[in-house]
Design a protein around this motif. Structure first.
Motif, PDB file in Angstrom:
ATOM      1  N   GLY A 148     -15.401 -25.090  45.161  1.00  0.00           N
ATOM      2  CA  GLY A 148     -16.621 -25.678  45.586  1.00  0.00           C
ATOM      3  C   GLY A 148     -16.814 -26.027  47.093  1.00  0.00           C
ATOM      4  O   GLY A 148     -16.460 -24.933  47.836  1.00  0.00           O
ATOM      5  N   GLY A 149     -17.270 -27.242  47.581  1.00  0.00           N
ATOM      6  CA  GLY A 149     -17.481 -27.466  48.963  1.00  0.00           C
ATOM      7  C   GLY A 149     -15.941 -27.811  49.578  1.00  0.00           C
ATOM      8  O   GLY A 149     -15.790 -27.755  50.722  1.00  0.00           O
ATOM      9  N   PHE A 150     -14.881 -27.779  48.770  1.00  0.00           N
ATOM     10  CA  PHE A 150     -13.477 -28.002  49.191  1.00  0.00           C
ATOM     11  C   PHE A 150     -12.973 -26.299  49.702  1.00  0.00           C
ATOM     12  O   PHE A 150     -11.994 -26.213  50.362  1.00  0.00           O
ATOM     13  N   ARG A 151     -13.534 -25.292  49.517  1.00  0.00           N
ATOM     14  CA  ARG A 151     -13.282 -24.086  49.571  1.00  0.00           C
ATOM     15  C   ARG A 151     -13.545 -23.614  51.343  1.00  0.00           C
ATOM     16  O   ARG A 151     -14.629 -23.905  51.728  1.00  0.00           O
ATOM     17  N   PRO A 152     -12.679 -22.928  51.757  1.00  0.00           N
ATOM     18  CA  PRO A 152     -12.600 -22.663  53.072  1.00  0.00           C
ATOM     19  C   PRO A 152     -13.537 -21.682  53.361  1.00  0.00           C
ATOM     20  O   PRO A 152     -14.097 -21.577  54.554  1.00  0.00           O
ATOM     21  N   ASP A 153     -13.962 -20.662  52.348  1.00  0.00           N
ATOM     22  CA  ASP A 153     -14.732 -19.457  52.792  1.00  0.00           C
ATOM     23  C   ASP A 153     -16.127 -19.534  52.229  1.00  0.00           C
ATOM     24  O   ASP A 153     -16.657 -19.182  51.382  1.00  0.00           O
ATOM     25  N   ARG A 154     -16.991 -20.729  53.029  1.00  0.00           N
ATOM     26  CA  ARG A 154     -18.064 -20.851  52.407  1.00  0.00           C
ATOM     27  C   ARG A 154     -19.243 -19.971  52.917  1.00  0.00           C
ATOM     28  O   ARG A 154     -20.513 -20.250  52.319  1.00  0.00           O
ATOM     29  N   GLY A 155     -18.922 -19.212  53.814  1.00  0.00           N
ATOM     30  CA  GLY A 155     -20.090 -18.221  54.361  1.00  0.00           C
ATOM     31  C   GLY A 155     -20.076 -16.894  53.613  1.00  0.00           C
ATOM     32  O   GLY A 155     -19.969 -16.030  54.102  1.00  0.00           O
ATOM     33  N   LEU A 156     -20.718 -16.912  52.457  1.00  0.00           N
ATOM     34  CA  LEU A 156     -20.767 -15.972  51.584  1.00  0.00           C
ATOM     35  C   LEU A 156     -22.254 -15.611  51.240  1.00  0.00           C
ATOM     36  O   LEU A 156     -23.148 -16.674  51.543  1.00  0.00           O
ATOM     37  N   VAL A 163     -21.626 -16.085  42.139  1.00  0.00           N
ATOM     38  CA  VAL A 163     -20.349 -15.553  41.318  1.00  0.00           C
ATOM     39  C   VAL A 163     -19.276 -16.523  41.570  1.00  0.00           C
ATOM     40  O   VAL A 163     -18.612 -16.856  40.492  1.00  0.00           O
ATOM     41  N   ARG A 164     -18.892 -16.936  42.647  1.00  0.00           N
ATOM     42  CA  ARG A 164     -17.657 -17.768  43.116  1.00  0.00           C
ATOM     43  C   ARG A 164     -18.151 -19.371  42.330  1.00  0.00           C
ATOM     44  O   ARG A 164     -17.198 -19.928  41.851  1.00  0.00           O
ATOM     45  N   ARG A 165     -19.355 -19.812  42.450  1.00  0.00           N
ATOM     46  CA  ARG A 165     -19.677 -21.053  41.755  1.00  0.00           C
ATOM     47  C   ARG A 165     -19.502 -20.932  40.249  1.00  0.00           C
ATOM     48  O   ARG A 165     -18.958 -21.841  39.686  1.00  0.00           O
ATOM     49  N   ASP A 166     -19.857 -19.874  39.485  1.00  0.00           N
ATOM     50  CA  ASP A 166     -19.556 -19.564  38.099  1.00  0.00           C
ATOM     51  C   ASP A 166     -18.056 -19.798  37.984  1.00  0.00           C
ATOM     52  O   ASP A 166     -17.596 -20.288  36.979  1.00  0.00           O
ATOM     53  N   LYS A 167     -17.295 -18.924  38.762  1.00  0.00           N
ATOM     54  CA  LYS A 167     -15.901 -19.126  38.489  1.00  0.00           C
ATOM     55  C   LYS A 167     -15.557 -20.410  38.532  1.00  0.00           C
ATOM     56  O   LYS A 167     -14.552 -20.832  37.935  1.00  0.00           O
ATOM     57  N   ASP A 168     -15.918 -21.254  39.730  1.00  0.00           N
ATOM     58  CA  ASP A 168     -15.362 -22.604  40.160  1.00  0.00           C
ATOM     59  C   ASP A 168     -15.730 -23.627  38.649  1.00  0.00           C
ATOM     60  O   ASP A 168     -14.963 -24.209  38.376  1.00  0.00           O
ATOM     61  N   ILE A 169     -16.931 -23.321  38.306  1.00  0.00           N
ATOM     62  CA  ILE A 169     -17.133 -24.310  37.220  1.00  0.00           C
ATOM     63  C   ILE A 169     -16.432 -23.820  35.971  1.00  0.00           C
ATOM     64  O   ILE A 169     -16.175 -24.635  35.290  1.00  0.00           O
ATOM     65  N   ALA A 170     -16.181 -22.529  35.816  1.00  0.00           N
ATOM     66  CA  ALA A 170     -15.296 -22.232  34.658  1.00  0.00           C
ATOM     67  C   ALA A 170     -14.002 -22.722  34.724  1.00  0.00           C
ATOM     68  O   ALA A 170     -13.516 -23.107  33.930  1.00  0.00           O
TER      69      ALA A 170
END
Length: 194
Positions: A148-156, A163-170
């Protein structure tokens, strides 16, 4: 022709020692010097040695079990083993690493602790009295795994971010957090001060 039973062959079997009360006490103290343990966990470890010795040497396994039980009871009376303190320490450590309440409960039960000891340990967690222990653990987990917000690559792009959000929630759900908590943590934007 070479001997294939040497230590370098990969088929080397360790010789099983014959257990006696002194041997069991040395083994228990050696283990407790390196690791904290519940009484059930230490009992399980020592009983494996008793059973291996009984199989290898034909000794009486019941006699070994009696030695183990006497040793465990002596350690409990002396305070060397304290399941309540062990449960609280283990639960606190798992929470700091981002363990959900569900995962902490499972791990403590696997160590042979009873339900009352586990419940007491969970109620002693940081933030438990305010109902925030799960939130604190979820934040710690997201921080450690860089979700989530701790991810360094937020400019997607929007699609990549979804897709990244769904993976993080999973990932949060697999770690034992409920869906609402996982979504709240992953959707946080400003992670400063969290």
């Amino acid at each position: 022709m070479t001997d294939d039973t040497g230590p370098r062959s990969g088929r080397y079997e360790r010789k099983v020692k014959r257990v006696n009360p002194a041997y069991l006490e040395r083994a228990a103290l050696h283990y407790l010097e390196r690791f904290a343990s519940s009484s059930a966990n230490l009992r399980r470890l020592l009983l494996r040695r008793v059973d291996a010795s009984a199989t290898a040497h034909g000794t009486d396994p019941q006699e070994g079990r009696d030695w183990v039980e006497a040793l465990i009871q002596r350690y409990i009376r002396s305070g060397l083993l304290n399941d309540v303190l062990y449960a609280e320490m283990k639960a606190s450590g798992l929470q700091r690493r981002g363990g959900s309440t569900r995962i902490i409960r499972q791990k403590l039960m696997a160590k042979g602790l009873d339900v009352d000891q586990v419940d007491r340990a969970l109620s002693s967690l940081e933030g438990a009295e305010e109902g925030e222990s799960e939130w604190n653990a979820a934040l710690a987990y997201a921080r450690r795994r860089r979700l989530g917000g701790f991810r360094p690559d937020r400019g997607l792009s929007d699609d990549e971010a979804r897709v990244r959000r769904d993976k993080d929630i999973a990932a949060m759900a697999r770690a034992g957090f409920d869906l609402e908590t996982a979504r709240r943590v992953i959707d946080l934007e400003d992670m400063e001060g969290q």
